[in-house]
Motif scaffolding. Structure first.
Motif, PDB file in Angstrom:
ATOM      1  N   SER A 165       0.675  -1.325   0.015  1.00  0.00           N
ATOM      2  CA  SER A 165       0.185  -0.075   0.003  1.00  0.00           C
ATOM      3  C   SER A 165       0.861   1.397   0.029  1.00  0.00           C
ATOM      4  N   ARG A 166       1.979   1.216   0.788  1.00  0.00           N
ATOM      5  CA  ARG A 166       2.755   2.204   0.877  1.00  0.00           C
ATOM      6  C   ARG A 166       3.666   2.679  -0.295  1.00  0.00           C
ATOM      7  N   ASP A 181       1.036   4.249  -2.669  1.00  0.00           N
ATOM      8  CA  ASP A 181       0.868   5.593  -2.283  1.00  0.00           C
ATOM      9  C   ASP A 181       2.192   6.526  -2.931  1.00  0.00           C
ATOM     10  N   TYR A 237      -6.953   7.003   8.568  1.00  0.00           N
ATOM     11  CA  TYR A 237      -5.966   6.376   7.318  1.00  0.00           C
ATOM     12  C   TYR A 237      -6.208   5.459   6.430  1.00  0.00           C
ATOM     13  N   THR A 238      -7.143   4.426   6.883  1.00  0.00           N
ATOM     14  CA  THR A 238      -7.658   3.366   6.189  1.00  0.00           C
ATOM     15  C   THR A 238      -8.571   3.911   5.327  1.00  0.00           C
ATOM     16  N   LEU A 267      -7.232   5.400   2.232  1.00  0.00           N
ATOM     17  CA  LEU A 267      -6.598   4.391   1.248  1.00  0.00           C
ATOM     18  C   LEU A 267      -7.910   3.555   0.748  1.00  0.00           C
ATOM     19  N   LYS A 268      -8.939   3.406   1.172  1.00  0.00           N
ATOM     20  CA  LYS A 268     -10.122   2.740   0.636  1.00  0.00           C
ATOM     21  C   LYS A 268     -10.638   3.548  -0.389  1.00  0.00           C
ATOM     22  N   SER A 309      -8.771   4.225  -3.318  1.00  0.00           N
ATOM     23  CA  SER A 309      -8.852   2.775  -4.424  1.00  0.00           C
ATOM     24  C   SER A 309      -9.726   2.957  -5.201  1.00  0.00           C
ATOM     25  N   TRP A 349       0.020  14.594   2.536  1.00  0.00           N
ATOM     26  CA  TRP A 349      -0.412  13.479   2.366  1.00  0.00           C
ATOM     27  C   TRP A 349       1.149  12.502   2.363  1.00  0.00           C
ATOM     28  N   ALA A 403       1.644   9.781   5.422  1.00  0.00           N
ATOM     29  CA  ALA A 403       1.478   8.542   5.012  1.00  0.00           C
ATOM     30  C   ALA A 403       2.804   7.876   5.581  1.00  0.00           C
ATOM     31  N   PHE A 424      -8.920  -2.959   6.476  1.00  0.00           N
ATOM     32  CA  PHE A 424      -8.914  -2.765   4.899  1.00  0.00           C
ATOM     33  C   PHE A 424      -9.649  -3.712   4.184  1.00  0.00           C
TER      34      PHE A 424
END
Length: 339
Positions: free
Chosen positions: A219-220, A223, A282-283, A286-287, A290, A309, A313, A334
């Protein structure tokens, strides 16, 4: 057999048992055994009397039982209620010794039921039978036969009450052949099973944590790739022309919330001065990223810029590495349902 089927058979059992001991080796013995075996098959209510009276022929009758019935569990369930309690260990050993691993669970269940019914009257013989079963279960589970893990866990939960009943019961006079109970033998297998299951759980936890760390790192990396792409766009974007109105980019921003229950860990404030203060913040970001193509719109909706960000992050990535419980919860959150 005419006497056997007549009235008052109970008076015949003891003297007939003495006579039968003298018939061994007789030329007509096979005829007698066949007659007893036929009676054993056809009259279940007489099986206890038959086995007690014709004890010298028990092995021959057992051979006929195995030849007539290929299912080992059926043989066991047919014989153990009718036999002397002293024979239970032998019967359990015959049931389990050659059991294939995939059939062991089905064979163990009637053993525990038989032990429940026999332990109070015959604690020593019954504990020996259970020790045979525990040894087979322990050895098979420790070969990493995962299908037997539920059976092992049920046995660990069942054994303490069985142990108490063995300790509380008085040995029967017929148990003279056993000078002790076999609880210590069983406890060795209990310890081995418990240690194996604990090591297995530890391995599974480590594998799960490693997988979650891989997810966090992936994920990182995604990002960082988005950040590089946004920076490249900003560098390559043409300057605005003065006096010319540019139509705003219209995007349908999808916002998400978890459908499952929120846990206290999700709402713990980890970065009080940041926009993404909690794991849920944070989650969620990310969702949302996506499922939305316009990353800048997502940042704007959350009060973020590319620079903020990037900073936040990075901080979250480091925190998740330090705190495994947050990493585990991040994976659950997640991957869980969102709407």
């Amino acid at each position: 057999m005419a006497l056997w089927t007549g009235e008052g058979r109970e008076c015949l059992l003891a003297p007939l048992a003495k006579v039968v001991r003298g018939w061994n080796g007789d030329s007509q013995q096979a005829v007698f055994i066949d007659a007893v075996w036929q009676r054993f098959q056809q009259h279940p209510d007489e099986r206890t009397d038959l086995l007690a009276t014709f004890t010298p022929w028990r092995a021959a009758l057992w051979e006929r039982q195995q030849a007539a019935e290929p299912d080992a569990v059926v043989c066991f369930q047919t014989w153990w209620p009718a036999e002397d309690p002293e024979q239970l260990p032998e019967r359990v050993d015959a049931l389990l010794r050659e059991s294939p691993p995939e059939d062991l669970s089905r064979r163990l269940e009637p053993v525990w039921k038989a032990a429940e019914l026999r332990v109070d009257a015959s604690p020593r013989a019954t504990s020996l039978a259970v020790s045979y079963a525990a040894a087979v279960l322990s050895g098979t589970v420790r070969r990493d036969v995962d299908a037997l893990v539920p059976d092992a866990e049920r046995f660990l939960a069942w054994f303490p009450s069985f142990r108490e009943r063995v300790v509380a019961a008085s040995p029967a006079s017929s148990e003279r052949s056993h000078s002790r109970d076999f609880l210590k033998d069983i406890e060795v297998d209990v310890r081995l099973i418990r240690e194996h299951l604990e090591r297995k759980r530890q391995r599974e936890d480590q594998e799960r944590e490693a997988e979650l760390r891989r997810m966090v790192e992936a994920s990182r990396q995604r990002d960082l790739a988005r950040q590089r792409e946004l920076m490249a766009r900003q560098v390559d974007a043409p300057p605005l022309t003065h006096g010319v109105e540019v139509a705003p980019l219209l995007t349908s921003l999808v916002l998400l919330n978890p459908r499952g229950p929120v846990q206290p860990l999700d709402l713990e404030v980890c970065f009080p001065e940041a926009r993404l203060r909690t794991l849920l913040d944070y989650t969620r970001l990310l969702k949302v990223m996506s499922v939305n193509n316009d990353v800048m719109a997502v940042f704007e909706a959350h009060g973020l810029s590319v620079a903020t960000w990037t900073s936040e992050a990075t901080a979250w990535g480091k925190l998740l590495v330090r705190r495994p419980e947050l990493t585990l919860r991040f994976g659950e959150l997640f991957q869980g349902p969102w709407g």
